[in-house]
Write an enzyme that holds these catalytic residues in place. Structure first.
Site, mmCIF file in Angstrom:
data_model
loop_
_atom_site.group_PDB
_atom_site.id
_atom_site.type_symbol
_atom_site.label_atom_id
_atom_site.label_comp_id
_atom_site.label_asym_id
_atom_site.label_seq_id
_atom_site.Cartn_x
_atom_site.Cartn_y
_atom_site.Cartn_z
ATOM 1 N N ASP A 195 11.474 -18.953 -45.337
ATOM 2 C CA ASP A 195 12.073 -19.638 -44.207
ATOM 3 C C ASP A 195 12.763 -18.753 -43.097
ATOM 4 O O ASP A 195 12.873 -17.468 -43.331
ATOM 5 C CB ASP A 195 13.647 -20.162 -45.213
ATOM 6 C CG ASP A 195 14.306 -21.147 -44.006
ATOM 7 O OD1 ASP A 195 14.299 -22.114 -43.949
ATOM 8 O OD2 ASP A 195 15.275 -20.550 -43.261
ATOM 9 N N ILE A 196 12.355 -19.443 -41.923
ATOM 10 C CA ILE A 196 12.488 -18.717 -40.647
ATOM 11 C C ILE A 196 14.149 -18.604 -40.559
ATOM 12 O O ILE A 196 14.971 -19.569 -40.547
ATOM 13 C CB ILE A 196 12.120 -19.420 -39.589
ATOM 14 C CG1 ILE A 196 10.388 -19.488 -39.774
ATOM 15 C CG2 ILE A 196 12.365 -18.567 -38.284
ATOM 16 C CD1 ILE A 196 9.805 -20.443 -38.648
ATOM 17 N N GLU A 241 11.490 -25.519 -41.248
ATOM 18 C CA GLU A 241 10.934 -24.146 -41.036
ATOM 19 C C GLU A 241 10.834 -23.432 -42.538
ATOM 20 O O GLU A 241 10.456 -22.532 -42.425
ATOM 21 C CB GLU A 241 11.939 -23.516 -40.257
ATOM 22 C CG GLU A 241 13.488 -23.271 -40.991
ATOM 23 C CD GLU A 241 14.231 -24.351 -40.713
ATOM 24 O OE1 GLU A 241 15.435 -24.025 -41.247
ATOM 25 O OE2 GLU A 241 13.911 -25.260 -40.468
#
Length: 613
Positions: A480-481, A523
């Protein structure tokens, strides 16, 4: 003209045979008549002599019998006549005159057997018949022979021999035969004249029909029957025949054109249009059955399997390779090779433009020029490469090879029928390709090109079953960003898309072909590494984190760096279900987020206390 001569010759032969049979029959009848006439005269003369000699004996003038016999012998057609005594008469009355003794074996045979004997003597100049008749003693005749002779009933008293000249009868018979021959000859001439007069026009009709049908066999229906050269009675037939030929010309032309529109490349050296149509129809039927079969096949690979089987079974091709060419990627994928190694260089696999057939979109025949295709790695074979474009994205290339010159010529002749099958396979293959594209687009993320959540939903059960059967392991990572919402809020969603795409590129470049990268949502990404060690999985995760963190983004003139948090869980060491492992990886990711972000966290049992899943 030849047929007319045959008819005349046949009629002449039949009439000559009939004339010969007639003449033989007449000749035999004349001969029989002559023999029968001589026999009747002999019987009558014998009776006269017997009665005359009896009268001489009764009247006591037997010494005058020679005059009587000479008078009888002087009758017309009697050439010679004499009487012989049997021993029984000579013993009773004496030997008689010297000429009354047996003269030859015939006289003696008649006296001994009491049976009449006839003998014919013929030469080119004369014809006679000798008849010797016995005199048999009987008490029942007139006169009663036993009254004068010391004999018993049935004894032979003597015999009379006569020679008759039948030359006159033979001459008359010969003249009759000559006349009959002349009449028959005249009849034959007249008959031949009549037959020729009335059959010759019909023969012309038959000859014209034969010439027309001979040309029709080669597909030329232009020769018609000339109605002015045949009798009126046959002009109706000629007109009907001309109409039929004209209709056949139109019909066969339409049939051939129609068939050619279906099988456009059908080659045939057969000059018989019927045979050629039959060949085309059978080929069309085979192609149609092939089309109906592949239309029901489930996948593209099934159709390729049909084409491969066709090459083996129908066309008897021993060595060939089938390639699928991706126009966009410029790569050739080997679908099948019958045996051995491909004769094309590896370079032509990675760069399809190196393949001469694909690049030129024309069939390549090695015999056309030495070393025609530079990518062929063999100089001891003859090869034929047939390209076939399916659509703008894909083509097929069929590469055929052989070492035998005669077999090469046979393979070259198969170009047309192979294209016929590829023609009908093209729309079906194109449909399957479109279905693959549609299916691929439904399970892939449009922005990153990675598989999407739908793919995971469809294939996770298959992966689980395969893992259970083959004892496979997986490392599941949730990526995950960090602070991604801030990018969207500050720089807009386009900037957010750039960041997401760059992370997907890092993921794709880091993992292997056997691994899966899935955009799980927004994301967030999911990675499934196939058969890794725990240490290897952690190294991959750390490499992804570092690589992404090293990227500098230029967004609206501002340079920024982004980081990612990663949670790692292992199957089946952490759980016996991939769904559980995914949940555990997500739990580890949550821990990484709460622990300061930009880190890799390995799932442990203490991190997850919820018993429900």
């Amino acid at each position: 003209m030849i047929s007319n001569k045959k008819v005349l010759a046949t009629v002449t032969g039949m009439l000559l045979v009939l004339a010969a049979a007639t003449m033989v029959n007449v000749g035999l009848n004349f001969r029989g008549y002559a023999f029968k006439s001589a026999e009747e005269k002999a019987q009558m003369t014998a009776s006269i002599v017997r009665d005359g000699l009896t009268a001489h004996m009764v009247n006591g003038i037997m010494d005058k019998r020679l005059d009587f016999l000479e008078n009888v012998a002087s009758a017309k057609s009697v050439k010679n006549l004499w009487v012989v005594r049997a021993d029984i008469v000579s013993n009773q009355y004496g030997m008689g005159f010297t000429n009354e003794t047996p003269r030859d074996d015939i006289d003696r045979q008649v006296l001994a057997s009491g049976k009449e004997i006839q003998k014919v003597q013929e030469s080119s100049e004369h014809a006679t018949i000798r008849v010797t008749i016995p005199y048999i003693a009987t008490a029942y005749g007139h006169p009663n022979c036993l009254n004068c002779h010391a004999a018993k009933e049935g004894d032979v008293l003597g015999a009379i021999s006569m020679e008759f000249d039948i030359g006159d009868v033979r001459t008359k018979g010969t003249m009759a035969l000559v006349k009959i021959f002349g009449i028959n000859l005249l009849f034959i001439v007249i008959a031949l004249f009549i037959v020729n007069r009335y059959t010759r026009p019909f023969m012309r009709l038959f000859e014209q029909i034969q010439a027309s049908t001979d040309r029709a066999k080669t597909g030329d229906f232009s020769l018609k029957i000339n109605g002015h050269t045949i009798p009126k009675e046959a002009r109706g037939v000629a007109q009907n025949y001309n109409d039929l030929i004209e209709r056949m010309d139109d019909t066969f032309g339409e049939v051939k054109n129609s068939l050619s529109s279906f099988v456009s490349r059908m080659d045939s050296d057969n000059k018989d249009p019927l045979a050629e149509a039959n060949i085309i129809i059978h080929e069309l039927a085979d192609v149609y059955r092939f089309k109906k079969t592949i239309e029901l096949d489930k996948e593209k690979k099934d159709i390729y399997g049909r084409i491969i089987k066709l090459m083996h079974d129908k066309f008897k091709i021993e060595h060939f390779a089938l390639y699928e060419v991706n126009h966009v990627q410029k790569k050739r994928q080997l679908v099948h090779i019958s045996n051995g190694e491909p004769f094309c260089s590896p370079m032509s696999v990675n760069n399809a433009n190196e393949c001469r057939a694909f690049r030129t979109k024309q069939d390549v025949y090695s015999e056309e020029f030495p070393n025609l295709c530079a990518e062929c790695t063999r100089d001891d074979i003859g090869y034929i490469c047939i390209p076939y474009q399916i659509n703008d994205q894909y083509s097929l290339v069929l590469s055929i090879s052989t070492k035998d010159e005669k077999e090469y010529q046979r393979l070259a002749s198969l170009d047309a029928p192979i294209h016929n099958y590829l023609d009908v396979a093209k729309p079906v293959i194109e449909t399957k390709l479109l279905m693959e594209i549609l299916k691929d687009s439904s399970v892939k993320d449009g922005l990153t090109g990675l598989y999407n959540r739908r793919f995971l939903d469809e294939f996770i059960d298959k992966i689980s079953a395969q893992s259970a059967r083959q004892a496979q392991t997986y490392a599941v990572m949730m990526v995950d960003i960090d602070y991604f919402k801030m990018v969207n809020d500050t720089f807009g969603h386009d900037a957010g898309d750039i960041v997401i795409k760059r992370l997907s590129e890092v993921l794709r470049s880091t993992i292997r072909d056997a691994d899966l990268a899935i955009r799980f949502g927004g994301e967030e990404f999911l990675l499934m590494l196939h058969n890794p060690s725990e240490e290897g999985a952690m190294q991959v995760a750390e490499k992804i984190r570092q690589s992404f963190a090293a990227i500098t983004f230029d967004l609206a003139g501002e340079k920024i760096n982004k980081t990612a948090s990663i949670g790692v869980s292992l199957f089946p060491s952490d759980a016996d279900s991939l769904w559980k492992v995914i949940k555990f990886a997500d739990t580890a990711l949550y821990k990484a987020k709460n622990s300061g972000r930009n880190q890799v966290v390995r799932f442990t049992a203490k991190d997850y206390t919820n018993d429900e899943f």
